[in-house]
Design an enzyme around this catalytic site. Structure first.
Site, PDB file in Angstrom:
ATOM      1  N   PRO A   1       0.809  -1.230   0.000  1.00  0.00           N
ATOM      2  CG  PRO A   1       0.007  -0.970   2.185  1.00  0.00           C
ATOM      3  CD  PRO A   1       0.816  -1.890   1.313  1.00  0.00           C
ATOM      4  CB  CYS A   2       2.986   2.826  -2.590  1.00  0.00           C
ATOM      5  SG  CYS A   2       1.916   2.649  -4.013  1.00  0.00           S
ATOM      6  CG  HIS A   3      -2.900   3.526  -0.949  1.00  0.00           C
ATOM      7  ND1 HIS A   3      -2.693   2.217  -1.351  1.00  0.00           N
ATOM      8  CD2 HIS A   3      -3.709   3.460   0.145  1.00  0.00           C
ATOM      9  CE1 HIS A   3      -3.382   1.399  -0.543  1.00  0.00           C
ATOM     10  NE2 HIS A   3      -3.988   2.136   0.374  1.00  0.00           N
TER      11      HIS A   3
END
Lengths: 242, 178
Positions: A206-208
């Site tokens: 989850p780079c967001h």
């Protein structure tokens, strides 16, 4: 050097573009009694929807055989989502790549072929588990994923960052600087940013959930709007999609 | 230069391969078997295909072999009769050994399942020579010199056979119209 010959025939028998194979529907065919039925159009013209669905069904049947699966380097599926159409690519090791429709499908598949081998096919069987878990995620029924990952599209410090992303829980965020410090390399803020921008498996890694220290978003492979959407979604400010 | 993803071949060529198989098998079910066999053979061979290979030549070879295999399999399964029928008028030099008539003629030529005129069924009312010339030139896209190498005879004769075949198909389509 690009490889054009694939798309051209030795002798073009009709002027239509070869890409037309992918898009022609039944509507484009002259119906019975409408006149102007030229046999060459049916023999070499754009595929009808019936032909498209027939080859898709026959291909799926072959790929469902056990002995075909082991010939495949990677399988992909296109799935609709609230973030637009996603391409999901798996190998026998696990999930290799997720792409948003901001990327050209052919570019994604070429990247995959160069990394794991050229036998890349569309197949819903091998991607089923991943598609199901993503569906549950978007339906608000899942907050973490139970999926094996194939990390062959990343290496070095980027891989370290991308794997550490999995430690940031659903609904929370971290700054690029905090992630750099978390990895014991506080000066690597920019490298963390690059790792996020090049994350091969967004959503699952989850780079967001990494945002700028001032709260603004930073780069996201799917673009600013998708990052905003998924952060709002995880913060619970969006109605769940059924 | 790395080979393109296999999926690119599928998108670009699979419908043409299915059409070629339909041109080589009277029964649609046999054409589908041949197509599936060609798809599996391509899947099996693609990883070891040299990067500078001629994809067109590779694909037509795979498609031809798949069609031949299905014809052979059908021939083996066929109920033995006292006298084997003569291969139907394919003429000398035919590399297909006349085998393409073994599947018999379709039961309902010209009519697709949706009442659409099915030109691939009409192909089976042509002579074998015309049908094969149409298959290699119009369906597959080979130039006449290569069509002649596949079906025998001169390039001019192949061109003539294909032209006669197309003219006959055009007449049949007119007749099939309500």
């Amino acid at each position: 050097m690009t490889r054009a010959p694939l798309m051209t025939r030795t002798v073009p028998t009709t002027p239509g573009p070869p890409e037309g194979f992918a898009s022609a529907g039944l509507d484009s065919q002259p119906g019975p009694g409408t006149g102007g039925a030229v046999p060459e159009d049916r023999l070499s013209g754009p595929a009808s929807a019936l032909e498209e669905s027939m080859v898709a069904a026959l291909n799926a049947e072959v790929l469902a055989r056990g002995d075909a699966t082991e010939l495949v380097d990677a399988a992909y599926t296109l799935m609709p989502s609230p973030m637009g159409e996603l391409v999901v690519v798996v190998t026998d090791r696990g999930l290799l790549r997720i792409g948003f429709d901001t990327e050209e499908l052919s570019a994604v598949l070429t990247e995959v072929a160069e990394a794991v081998g050229p036998v890349v096919v569309e197949d819903s069987g091998m991607t089923r588990t991943v598609v199901a878990e993503l569906g549950e995620y978007f339906a608000g029924e899942r907050r973490s994923f139970d999926i094996a990952l194939d990390l062959r599209l990343t290496r070095g410090f980027r891989a370290e960052v991308q794997q550490a992303l999995a430690d940031i829980p659903f609904g929370s965020t971290m700054s690029y600087a905090e992630m750099a410090a978390h990895l014991g390399n506080p000066k690597a803020v920019r490298a963390v940013g690059t790792a996020c921008a090049k994350n091969p498996i967004p959503l699952i890694l989850p780079c967001h959930r990494i945002v700028r220290s001032d709260g603004s978003f930073g780069n996201y492979r799917g673009g600013h709007d998708r990052k905003q959407w998924v952060l709002d979604f995880e913060a619970g400010s969006l109605p769940l999609t059924g | 230069m790395k080979k393109p993803p296999f999926d690119e071949l599928v998108r670009t060529h699979s419908v043409r391969i299915l059409r070629f198989c339909r041109s080589m098998h009277a029964q649609p079910a046999d054409a589908e078997d041949a197509y599936s066999e060609a798809f599996l053979a391509a899947l099996r061979g693609y990883a070891s295909l040299p990067e500078d290979a001629n994809l067109e030549a590779w694909l037509i070879t795979i498609a031809r072999h798949a069609c031949i295999d299905v014809h052979r399999r059908n021939a083996r399964r066929a109920i033995p009769v006292e006298q084997l029928p003569e291969p139907v008028g394919t003429g000398p030099g035919n590399t297909w050994s006349g085998g393409f008539s073994l599947g018999g003629r379709p039961e309902n030529p010209g009519q697709g399942s949706e009442g659409e005129i099915d030109v691939f069924a009409l192909l089976w009312r042509l002579t074998d020579r015309q049908r094969e010339a149409v298959a290699y030139h119009h369906v597959w896209g080979l130039p006449y010199a290569e069509v002649a190498a596949q079906v025998g005879g001169t390039p001019a004769a192949a061109r003539r056979a294909a032209a006669d075949g197309i003219a006959a198909l055009r007449r049949m389509i007119e007749e099939e119209r309500p």
